[in-house]
Design a protein around this motif. Structure first.
Motif, PDB file in Angstrom:
ATOM      1  N   UNK A  97       0.828  -1.203   0.000  1.00 48.52           N
ATOM      2  CA  UNK A  97       0.000   0.000   0.000  1.00 48.52           C
ATOM      3  C   UNK A  97       0.868   1.260   0.000  1.00 48.52           C
ATOM      4  N   UNK A  98       0.775   2.084  -1.041  1.00 53.12           N
ATOM      5  CA  UNK A  98       1.581   3.304  -1.103  1.00 53.12           C
ATOM      6  C   UNK A  98       1.399   4.206   0.122  1.00 53.12           C
ATOM      7  N   UNK A  99       0.174   4.252   0.647  1.00 50.78           N
ATOM      8  CA  UNK A  99      -0.082   5.090   1.806  1.00 50.78           C
ATOM      9  C   UNK A  99       0.769   4.713   3.004  1.00 50.78           C
ATOM     10  N   UNK A 118       7.110   2.336  -8.636  1.00 51.88           N
ATOM     11  CA  UNK A 118       7.123   3.795  -8.521  1.00 51.88           C
ATOM     12  C   UNK A 118       6.476   4.282  -7.219  1.00 51.88           C
ATOM     13  N   UNK A 119       6.454   3.430  -6.214  1.00 50.46           N
ATOM     14  CA  UNK A 119       5.720   3.740  -4.986  1.00 50.46           C
ATOM     15  C   UNK A 119       6.190   5.036  -4.332  1.00 50.46           C
ATOM     16  N   UNK A 120       7.471   5.357  -4.473  1.00 52.03           N
ATOM     17  CA  UNK A 120       8.005   6.535  -3.779  1.00 52.03           C
ATOM     18  C   UNK A 120       7.490   7.854  -4.354  1.00 52.03           C
ATOM     19  N   UNK A 121       6.943   7.810  -5.571  1.00 51.58           N
ATOM     20  CA  UNK A 121       6.466   9.052  -6.190  1.00 51.58           C
ATOM     21  C   UNK A 121       4.962   9.025  -6.443  1.00 51.58           C
ATOM     22  N   UNK A 122       4.290   7.996  -5.974  1.00 51.71           N
ATOM     23  CA  UNK A 122       2.845   7.945  -6.171  1.00 51.71           C
ATOM     24  C   UNK A 122       2.155   9.030  -5.348  1.00 51.71           C
ATOM     25  N   UNK A 123       1.030   9.501  -5.852  1.00 51.17           N
ATOM     26  CA  UNK A 123       0.311  10.596  -5.205  1.00 51.17           C
ATOM     27  C   UNK A 123      -0.064  10.261  -3.755  1.00 51.17           C
ATOM     28  N   UNK A 124      -0.564   9.061  -3.519  1.00 50.15           N
ATOM     29  CA  UNK A 124      -0.972   8.675  -2.168  1.00 50.15           C
ATOM     30  C   UNK A 124       0.219   8.626  -1.221  1.00 50.15           C
ATOM     31  N   UNK A 125       1.346   8.159  -1.721  1.00 52.40           N
ATOM     32  CA  UNK A 125       2.553   8.103  -0.897  1.00 52.40           C
ATOM     33  C   UNK A 125       2.962   9.493  -0.443  1.00 52.40           C
ATOM     34  N   UNK A 126       3.029  10.410  -1.391  1.00 53.66           N
ATOM     35  CA  UNK A 126       3.458  11.775  -1.080  1.00 53.66           C
ATOM     36  C   UNK A 126       2.453  12.458  -0.155  1.00 53.66           C
ATOM     37  N   UNK A 127       1.166  12.212  -0.393  1.00 53.93           N
ATOM     38  CA  UNK A 127       0.129  12.838   0.439  1.00 53.93           C
ATOM     39  C   UNK A 127       0.230  12.366   1.884  1.00 53.93           C
ATOM     40  N   UNK A 128       0.415  11.074   2.083  1.00 52.45           N
ATOM     41  CA  UNK A 128       0.496  10.510   3.439  1.00 52.45           C
ATOM     42  C   UNK A 128       1.811  10.844   4.118  1.00 52.45           C
ATOM     43  N   UNK A 129       2.829  11.176   3.334  1.00 51.54           N
ATOM     44  CA  UNK A 129       4.099  11.594   3.942  1.00 51.54           C
ATOM     45  C   UNK A 129       3.931  12.918   4.660  1.00 51.54           C
ATOM     46  N   UNK A 130       3.038  13.765   4.179  1.00 50.76           N
ATOM     47  CA  UNK A 130       2.639  15.006   4.857  1.00 50.76           C
ATOM     48  C   UNK A 130       3.826  15.835   5.337  1.00 50.76           C
ATOM     49  N   UNK A 157      15.644  -1.790  11.466  1.00 50.89           N
ATOM     50  CA  UNK A 157      14.324  -2.275  11.881  1.00 50.89           C
ATOM     51  C   UNK A 157      13.613  -2.793  10.641  1.00 50.89           C
ATOM     52  N   UNK A 158      13.297  -4.084  10.650  1.00 47.68           N
ATOM     53  CA  UNK A 158      12.791  -4.763   9.458  1.00 47.68           C
ATOM     54  C   UNK A 158      11.310  -5.081   9.623  1.00 47.68           C
ATOM     55  N   UNK A 159      10.507  -4.610   8.685  1.00 51.80           N
ATOM     56  CA  UNK A 159       9.053  -4.805   8.729  1.00 51.80           C
ATOM     57  C   UNK A 159       8.615  -5.618   7.517  1.00 51.80           C
ATOM     58  N   UNK A 160       7.749  -6.595   7.756  1.00 54.24           N
ATOM     59  CA  UNK A 160       7.234  -7.415   6.667  1.00 54.24           C
ATOM     60  C   UNK A 160       6.068  -6.750   5.959  1.00 54.24           C
ATOM     61  N   UNK A 161       5.489  -7.466   5.010  1.00 50.61           N
ATOM     62  CA  UNK A 161       4.388  -6.912   4.225  1.00 50.61           C
ATOM     63  C   UNK A 161       3.113  -6.829   5.069  1.00 50.61           C
ATOM     64  N   UNK A 162       2.186  -5.996   4.598  1.00 51.66           N
ATOM     65  CA  UNK A 162       0.940  -5.813   5.332  1.00 51.66           C
ATOM     66  C   UNK A 162       0.139  -7.111   5.451  1.00 51.66           C
ATOM     67  N   UNK A 163       0.166  -7.912   4.424  1.00 53.03           N
ATOM     68  CA  UNK A 163      -0.689  -9.107   4.414  1.00 53.03           C
ATOM     69  C   UNK A 163      -0.041 -10.307   5.084  1.00 53.03           C
ATOM     70  N   UNK A 164       1.237 -10.511   4.845  1.00 51.31           N
ATOM     71  CA  UNK A 164       1.887 -11.735   5.328  1.00 51.31           C
ATOM     72  C   UNK A 164       2.875 -11.499   6.463  1.00 51.31           C
TER      73      UNK A 164
END
Length: 261
Positions: free
Chosen positions: A20-22, A48-60, A120-127
């Protein structure tokens, strides 16, 4: 994209398989408010997750974190330069690294000499984090949650751990948004009491021939309240308004004027 260590920041946040880009944007924001900047993504769902609109918006406001973030193919690449890796997962059942809690685990790491470069290592949202990735870590960290519902959003977990790690490193000071109050001194309080005494006599609430303990009690009240200088001005304004008013017709012997003490 291999050589990625950022020596200016001793802590790296590594997100594996983020879908999730957010969450990427919210992670950048969570990092920045705690003073961290080194973000690495391993095989994100969207290239391209780092430049997606939702990513940038949630970075705030934390777009600078996204600009410097790296995208790599393997966890091994993401751990380049890291001397102590912590996976955010349950310890695998068969075998695996020790399990730490955030407060105690981070306190021990912060006291280590020489200081570690922490990952600090984080896995995926689903698994979540796979066993194979957990095996690559020196420890795993489990956030104490409600045993009946322990589901945390990825960015929430990043915020919690980044806060605890920053606290272990010494934390940030809190700056007051308002100036320290100017407490009234004894002379100002006595001036207020004198003004109120005249006003209460004017209203017929206080009998100057038999004042009893009304004024000392008001003195104690103002002392307990630790009256501020601006409050002195307000209360003296009230006293002035009372003095400017027409006195009531009731006598000094009315119930309102009695002080049984």
């Amino acid at each position: 994209m291999n050589s990625i260590p950022d020596r200016s920041d001793p802590t790296r946040f590594i997100l594996i398989g983020t879908s999730h880009p957010g969450n990427v944007g919210a992670t950048a924001r969570a990092m920045k408010v705690m003073g961290f900047s080194d973000l690495v993504l391993v095989r994100p769902r969207f290239a391209d997750v780092l430049i997606q609109e939702e990513t940038v918006a949630l970075a705030s406001g934390a777009a600078d974190i996204l600009v410097r973030a790296k995208v790599v193919d393997t966890l091994a690449q993401a751990l380049d330069g890291v001397t102590f890796a912590i996976g955010t997962a349950m310890t695998p059942r068969d075998f695996g690294p020790p399990t730490l809690t955030p407060r105690e685990g981070f306190a021990a790491l912060a006291a280590n000499t020489p200081a570690h470069r922490l990952g600090l290592v984080f896995g995926s949202e689903r698994h979540g984090l796979s066993n194979e990735d957990a095996y690559r870590c020196h420890a795993v960290m489990s956030i104490p949650t409600n045993p009946h519902y322990g589901s945390l959003n990825l960015a929430q977990a990043v915020q919690l751990l980044s806060y605890e790690w920053r606290q272990a490193l010494g934390g940030f000071g809190v700056s007051a948004r308002t100036p320290d109050p100017e407490l009234a001194d004894g002379a100002a309080v006595q001036g207020l009491l004198s003004h109120w005494e005249k006003a209460l006599v004017h209203l017929g609430f206080l009998d100057p021939a038999a004042p009893k303990k009304l004024m000392p009690r008001l003195n104690q009240l103002f002392n307990r309240a630790q009256v501020r200088q601006e409050e002195i001005h307000i209360l003296r304004g009230v006293a002035k308004a009372m003095l400017d008013s027409t006195p009531p017709t009731h006598s000094l012997n009315s119930p309102a004027s009695s002080d049984k003490s």
